[in-house]
Design a protein around this motif. Structure first.
Motif, PDB file in Angstrom:
ATOM      1  N   ALA A   1       0.839  -1.201   0.000  1.00 54.32           N
ATOM      2  CA  ALA A   1       0.000   0.000   0.000  1.00 54.32           C
ATOM      3  C   ALA A   1       0.872   1.248   0.000  1.00 54.32           C
ATOM      4  CB  ALA A   1      -0.917  -0.004   1.219  1.00 54.32           C
TER       5      ALA A   1
ATOM      6  N   ARG B   1      -8.019 -11.019   0.776  1.00 55.81           N
ATOM      7  CA  ARG B   1      -7.734 -11.036   2.216  1.00 55.81           C
ATOM      8  C   ARG B   1      -8.842 -10.394   3.048  1.00 55.81           C
ATOM      9  NH1 ARG B   1      -1.572  -9.221   1.199  1.00 55.81           N
ATOM     10  NH2 ARG B   1      -2.696  -7.940  -0.314  1.00 55.81           N
TER      11      ARG B   1
ATOM     12  N   ARG C   1      -8.804  -2.123  -6.894  1.00 56.28           N
ATOM     13  CA  ARG C   1      -7.867  -3.216  -6.607  1.00 56.28           C
ATOM     14  C   ARG C   1      -8.099  -3.768  -5.202  1.00 56.28           C
ATOM     15  NH1 ARG C   1      -2.907  -1.391  -5.939  1.00 56.28           N
ATOM     16  NH2 ARG C   1      -3.203   0.617  -6.954  1.00 56.28           N
TER      17      ARG C   1
ATOM     18  N   GLN D   1     -10.535   1.660   6.466  1.00 57.88           N
ATOM     19  CA  GLN D   1      -9.457   2.342   5.742  1.00 57.88           C
ATOM     20  C   GLN D   1      -9.973   3.651   5.156  1.00 57.88           C
ATOM     21  OE1 GLN D   1      -7.634   0.316   2.333  1.00 57.88           O
ATOM     22  NE2 GLN D   1      -5.677   1.287   2.837  1.00 57.88           N
TER      23      GLN D   1
ATOM     24  N   ASP E   1      -9.265  -7.740  -3.387  1.00 58.33           N
ATOM     25  CA  ASP E   1      -8.243  -8.448  -2.611  1.00 58.33           C
ATOM     26  C   ASP E   1      -8.893  -9.571  -1.799  1.00 58.33           C
ATOM     27  OD1 ASP E   1      -6.263  -9.078  -0.530  1.00 58.33           O
ATOM     28  OD2 ASP E   1      -5.188  -7.355  -1.350  1.00 58.33           O
TER      29      ASP E   1
ATOM     30  N   SER F   1       2.718   1.776  -3.428  1.00 53.15           N
ATOM     31  CA  SER F   1       1.831   2.187  -4.509  1.00 53.15           C
ATOM     32  C   SER F   1       1.195   3.554  -4.221  1.00 53.15           C
ATOM     33  CB  SER F   1       0.758   1.122  -4.687  1.00 53.15           C
ATOM     34  OG  SER F   1      -0.264   1.582  -5.515  1.00 53.15           O
ATOM     35  N   ASN F   2       0.763   3.778  -2.994  1.00 51.53           N
ATOM     36  CA  ASN F   2       0.090   5.028  -2.670  1.00 51.53           C
ATOM     37  C   ASN F   2       1.021   6.229  -2.821  1.00 51.53           C
ATOM     38  OD1 ASN F   2      -2.004   3.339  -2.061  1.00 51.53           O
ATOM     39  ND2 ASN F   2      -2.044   3.744   0.118  1.00 51.53           N
TER      40      ASN F   2
HETATM   41  C1  LIG Z   1      -7.341  -4.068   3.877  1.00 49.00           C
HETATM   42  C2  LIG Z   1      -6.463  -3.817   2.690  1.00 49.00           C
HETATM   43  C3  LIG Z   1      -6.008  -2.539   2.440  1.00 49.00           C
HETATM   44  C4  LIG Z   1      -5.200  -2.277   1.332  1.00 49.00           C
HETATM   45  N1  LIG Z   1      -4.787  -1.005   1.091  1.00 49.00           N
HETATM   46  C5  LIG Z   1      -4.108  -0.738  -0.039  1.00 49.00           C
HETATM   47  C6  LIG Z   1      -3.762   0.600  -0.373  1.00 49.00           C
HETATM   48  O1  LIG Z   1      -4.037   1.553   0.355  1.00 49.00           O
HETATM   49  N2  LIG Z   1      -3.087   0.807  -1.551  1.00 49.00           N
HETATM   50  C7  LIG Z   1      -2.741  -0.219  -2.387  1.00 49.00           C
HETATM   51  O2  LIG Z   1      -2.140   0.035  -3.426  1.00 49.00           O
HETATM   52  N3  LIG Z   1      -3.031  -1.492  -2.067  1.00 49.00           N
HETATM   53  C8  LIG Z   1      -3.706  -1.772  -0.936  1.00 49.00           C
HETATM   54  N4  LIG Z   1      -4.018  -3.071  -0.621  1.00 49.00           N
HETATM   55  C9  LIG Z   1      -3.447  -4.146  -1.464  1.00 49.00           C
HETATM   56  C10 LIG Z   1      -4.233  -4.333  -2.723  1.00 49.00           C
HETATM   57  O3  LIG Z   1      -5.461  -4.939  -2.438  1.00 49.00           O
HETATM   58  C11 LIG Z   1      -3.444  -5.231  -3.693  1.00 49.00           C
HETATM   59  O4  LIG Z   1      -3.077  -6.399  -3.052  1.00 49.00           O
HETATM   60  C12 LIG Z   1      -2.188  -4.584  -4.163  1.00 49.00           C
HETATM   61  O5  LIG Z   1      -2.430  -3.281  -4.580  1.00 49.00           O
HETATM   62  C13 LIG Z   1      -1.632  -5.404  -5.330  1.00 49.00           C
HETATM   63  O6  LIG Z   1      -0.484  -4.796  -5.729  1.00 49.00           O
HETATM   64  P1  LIG Z   1       0.490  -5.553  -6.722  1.00 49.00           P
HETATM   65  O7  LIG Z   1      -0.359  -6.110  -7.812  1.00 49.00           O
HETATM   66  O8  LIG Z   1       1.432  -4.503  -7.158  1.00 49.00           O
HETATM   67  O9  LIG Z   1       1.146  -6.615  -5.894  1.00 49.00           O
HETATM   68  C14 LIG Z   1      -4.823  -3.340   0.481  1.00 49.00           C
HETATM   69  C15 LIG Z   1      -5.292  -4.630   0.746  1.00 49.00           C
HETATM   70  C16 LIG Z   1      -6.100  -4.877   1.848  1.00 49.00           C
HETATM   71  C17 LIG Z   1      -6.581  -6.253   2.120  1.00 49.00           C
END
Ligand SMILES: Cc1cc2nc3c(=O)[nH]c(=O)nc-3n(C[C@H](O)[C@H](O)[C@H](O)COP(=O)(O)O)c2cc1C
Length: 168
Positions: free
Chosen positions: A34, A77, A71, A56, A75, A37-38
């Motif tokens: 997060a 999770r 995205r 969040q 997820d 990417s953010n």
């Molecule tokens: C609760 C939760 C919060 C998340 N917050 C963010 C976030 O703020 N920014 C982000 O890019 N990904 C966030 N993710 C992860 C994304 O769901 C995703 O896994 C990720 O962006 C994939 O990145 P990648 O394809 O580069 O590995 C979060 C996931 C969960 C479960």
């Protein structure tokens, strides 16, 4: 003079479906990706992880927030993603934090990833605002200068963008 980018804030709650045994691995993973990417997308915000799941807040340019939320929603999770607030805002509540974190598990070792002081106050203010309660003079929505983390640019903390500095 260029127009300042319109800011958008989105907050949601969701239920964690992370196996409890995997929590110490998955939460730091989520925060790491997060924050990476953010920071690249000019998104700031906070993540609260409690017994029931996540709350969040994401704030930044509307397209970036929407794409990121798309995205996140996919997820595996978490589940039951419910939007609490979505709309334009005049300023960031989490300026400088690519993803601040608050969680109750002392064994998560997320301290090494830089939890934000006053994150609970900021989240409380955000939740009160969503519930329609007035938030007194941003007192709990502003980090007191004395409580900023020592590592100003440590994990989770991003330097203010030039546009934010210039545009106010
Ligand atoms: C609760 C939760 C919060 C998340 N917050 C963010 C976030 O703020 N920014 C982000 O890019 N990904 C966030 N993710 C992860 C994304 O769901 C995703 O896994 C990720 O962006 C994939 O990145 P990648 O394809 O580069 O590995 C979060 C996931 C969960 C479960």
């Amino acid at each position: 003079m260029s127009e300042p980018v319109a800011l958008f804030r989105l907050a949601y709650a969701s239920r964690s479906i992370i196996d409890p045994a995997r929590v110490p691995v998955e939460i730091p993973r989520i925060l790491e990706s997060a924050r990476r990417s953010n920071a690249a997308q000019d998104i700031t915000g906070a993540l609260l992880f409690g017994a029931d799941g996540f709350v969040q807040v994401l704030e930044g340019p509307v397209a970036a927030v929407e794409q990121t939320f798309e995205r996140i929603q996919c997820d595996p999770r978490h589940a039951g993603v419910a939007v609490l607030e979505a709309g334009p805002v005049g300023q960031r509540d989490f300026d400088g934090w690519s993803m601040a974190f608050a969680g109750r598990q002392p064994d998560l070792q997320v301290a090494a990833l830089g939890p934000a002081p006053d994150i609970l106050g900021l989240l409380q203010a955000a939740l009160r605002r969503m519930a329609g309660h007035p938030v007194p003079a941003r007192s709990s929505a502003t980090m007191p200068p004395g409580r900023h983390p020592g590592r100003a640019n440590g994990p989770g903390r991003v330097p203010p963008s030039p546009s934010a500095a210039a545009g106010g």
